[in-house]
Design an enzyme around this catalytic site. Structure first.
Site, mmCIF file in Angstrom:
data_model
loop_
_atom_site.group_PDB
_atom_site.id
_atom_site.type_symbol
_atom_site.label_atom_id
_atom_site.label_comp_id
_atom_site.label_asym_id
_atom_site.label_seq_id
_atom_site.Cartn_x
_atom_site.Cartn_y
_atom_site.Cartn_z
ATOM 1 N N PRO A 283 61.040 44.125 58.524
ATOM 2 C CA PRO A 283 62.196 43.438 57.596
ATOM 3 C C PRO A 283 61.916 42.507 56.747
ATOM 4 O O PRO A 283 61.144 41.690 57.186
ATOM 5 C CB PRO A 283 63.286 43.072 58.691
ATOM 6 N N GLU A 284 62.302 42.639 55.451
ATOM 7 C CA GLU A 284 61.945 41.383 54.521
ATOM 8 C C GLU A 284 63.240 40.801 54.136
ATOM 9 O O GLU A 284 64.310 41.029 54.660
ATOM 10 C CB GLU A 284 61.335 42.030 53.335
ATOM 11 N N LYS B 289 63.092 34.489 56.369
ATOM 12 C CA LYS B 289 63.345 35.704 57.016
ATOM 13 C C LYS B 289 63.952 35.462 58.447
ATOM 14 O O LYS B 289 63.746 36.221 59.391
ATOM 15 C CB LYS B 289 61.902 36.431 57.013
ATOM 16 N N HIS C 96 64.019 47.864 75.761
ATOM 17 C CA HIS C 96 63.466 46.929 75.077
ATOM 18 C C HIS C 96 64.757 45.949 74.632
ATOM 19 O O HIS C 96 64.291 45.180 73.285
ATOM 20 C CB HIS C 96 62.756 47.681 73.699
ATOM 21 N N ARG D 245 58.368 46.196 69.791
ATOM 22 C CA ARG D 245 56.962 45.641 69.658
ATOM 23 C C ARG D 245 56.965 44.162 70.064
ATOM 24 O O ARG D 245 55.750 43.763 70.425
ATOM 25 C CB ARG D 245 56.508 46.085 68.319
ATOM 26 N N ARG E 122 48.364 26.075 41.234
ATOM 27 C CA ARG E 122 47.867 27.026 41.951
ATOM 28 C C ARG E 122 46.764 27.960 41.767
ATOM 29 O O ARG E 122 46.917 28.761 40.757
ATOM 30 C CB ARG E 122 49.118 27.982 42.558
ATOM 31 N N ARG F 31 46.257 41.842 51.655
ATOM 32 C CA ARG F 31 47.522 42.907 51.304
ATOM 33 C C ARG F 31 47.281 43.994 50.303
ATOM 34 O O ARG F 31 46.888 43.816 49.271
ATOM 35 C CB ARG F 31 48.601 41.968 51.338
#
Ligand SMILES: [Zn+2]
Length: 302
Positions: A2-3, A59, A128, A147, A183, A292
Site C-alpha cells: 500500500p502506498e 504511510k 493471520h 506476511r 540534493r 528500485r
C-alpha cells in the site's frame, strides 16, 4: 504494498466507521513481529479510550485516542447512555484505570499485506489476525497481516506523531522546491526518501516524473525551479486522483476479508516496460535507480 493513496483511503474508510466509538477490549496475537510496542502497553493505552479520529501521516494510519476514562465514568454513573450496555462487568475496570494523556495515539503500518477490517464480532476471525479491538457498538476492528511486515505501536508524544518527512499532499510549491535544493541524488531517489517527503512510493514517483516530463536519473539539485514546480503539481495530481479512485472501493478493503486489488490507477509508465508510451508511442524503458525498478519514456521525459 500500500502506498499513500491506499493508506489514505483505508484511514478515511476506517474513520467513517469507527470514529467516536469506545474501545472495550484489546486482543493481541502471539506473533512478536507486528508489535512495535510491548503488548501490555498497547493494551493499556487502547482499552477504555474513545477513538477521536483516524487519519494518515505518511504511510502510517494514526488513531487518535481520547482519554475519556473519567468522562466515561461520569456518564455511566449518572445515567444510561444511548448505547445499550450489555456488558456491565467491563465498566468497573475502566473506572479505576488512570487517565492517560490526551495525545495517546495508536499507530498502524500496513507493511506489505496488512489489512484493517471493521466487522461484526460474529464474523469468523480470518487466519493471520494479529489484533482484535472490540468496540462499544459490538463491532471489531481487526488487523490481519499474512506476511507480518505490518507494525502496531502506541505513542504519547507531545504534539503527536509527525512521521519525519513533509506531507506531499499539502506541501507548498516553494517548500517543495527548497526540499530538493543541493540534493545530489537522483530525483527518483529523492522522491522516495521518506525523511524528505513521507509516503511517496515507487508507483507514484514514476508516474509523477512521467507527468512532469523529468527523467528519473537526473540529479535533484540540477533540476530547474520550473521543473520542480511541475513535479510538485504532477505528484499532488497523481496522488489526489488515486485517492479519488481508491475511495470508491474502500468498502472492499475494510469490510470484507477478500484480497481484492485495491484500486486501479491508470498507470502511464509504471510496469509498462516494452509497451508504447500512451502519449508518443516510444517504447517505455525500465532502469534501476537507487535499487528500485524505474519506468520512463525516453521521449516524453528529459
Ligand atoms: Zn512518451
Amino acid at each position: 504494498m500500500p502506498e499513500l493513496p491506499e493508506v489514505e483511503t483505508v484511514a478515511r474508510g476506517v474513520d467513517a466507521r469507527v470514529r467516536g466509538e469506545r474501545i472495550e477490549h484489546v486482543w493481541l496475537g502471539e506473533k512478536p513481529e507486528p508489535l512495535k510496542s510491548p503488548a501490555a502497553l498497547i493494551e493499556a493505552t487502547l482499552t477504555g479510550k474513545r477513538i477521536a479520529r483516524v487519519h494518515r501521516v505518511g504511510k502510517t494510519i494514526v488513531v487518535d485516542l481520547d482519554a475519556t476514562d473519567s468522562e466515561h465514568h461520569a456518564e455511566t454513573s449518572n445515567h444510561h447512555t444511548k448505547t445499550t450496555q450489555k456488558d456491565p462487568k467491563s465498566l468497573p475496570k475502566n473506572a479505576k484505570k488512570p487517565v492517560k494523556p490526551a495525545c495517546a495515539q495508536w499507530l498502524i503500518h500496513l507493511g506489505m499485506t496488512g489489512r484493517l477490517l471493521v466487522c461484526d464480532s460474529a464474523v469468523p476471525v480470518p487466519p493471520h489476525t494479529h489484533a482484535i479491538v472490540r468496540l462499544n457498538s459490538g463491532r471489531e476492528l481487526r488487523f490481519v497481516d499474512a506476511r507480518r511486515f505490518g507494525r502496531l505501536s502506541v505513542v504519547a508524544e507531545e504534539g503527536g506523531f509527525t512521521g519525519g518527512g513533509r506531507e506531499p499532499l499539502t506541501i507548498s510549491p516553494e517548500d517543495f522546491v527548497a526540499l530538493f535544493r543541493g540534493r545530489r541524488t537522483s530525483i527518483k531517489a529523492a522522491l522516495l526518501n521518506q525523511t524528505l517527503l513521507h509516503g511517496v512510493g515507487n508507483i507514484y514517483a514514476d508516474e509523477s516524473l512521467f507527468r512532469a516530463g523529468i527523467r528519473p536519473r537526473r540529479q535533484a539539485a540540477r533540476l530547474s525551479r520550473d521543473e520542480l514546480r511541475r513535479l510538485h503539481f504532477a505528484l499532488q495530481a497523481v496522488l489526489r486522483s488515486a485517492i479519488k479512485q481508491g475511495g470508491s472501493s474502500v468498502s472492499d478493503y475494510v469490510d470484507s476479508d477478500g484480497v481484492r486489488g485495491f484500486f486501479q490507477l491508470e498507470h502511464r509508465v509504471y510496469m509498462r516496460t516494452g509497451q508504447p508510451c500512451l502519449v508518443c508511442g516510444t517504447t517505455i524503458r525500465r532502469v534501476v535507480v537507487g535499487g528500485r525498478g524505474t519506468h520512463y519514456c525516453p521521449t516524453c521525459q528529459r
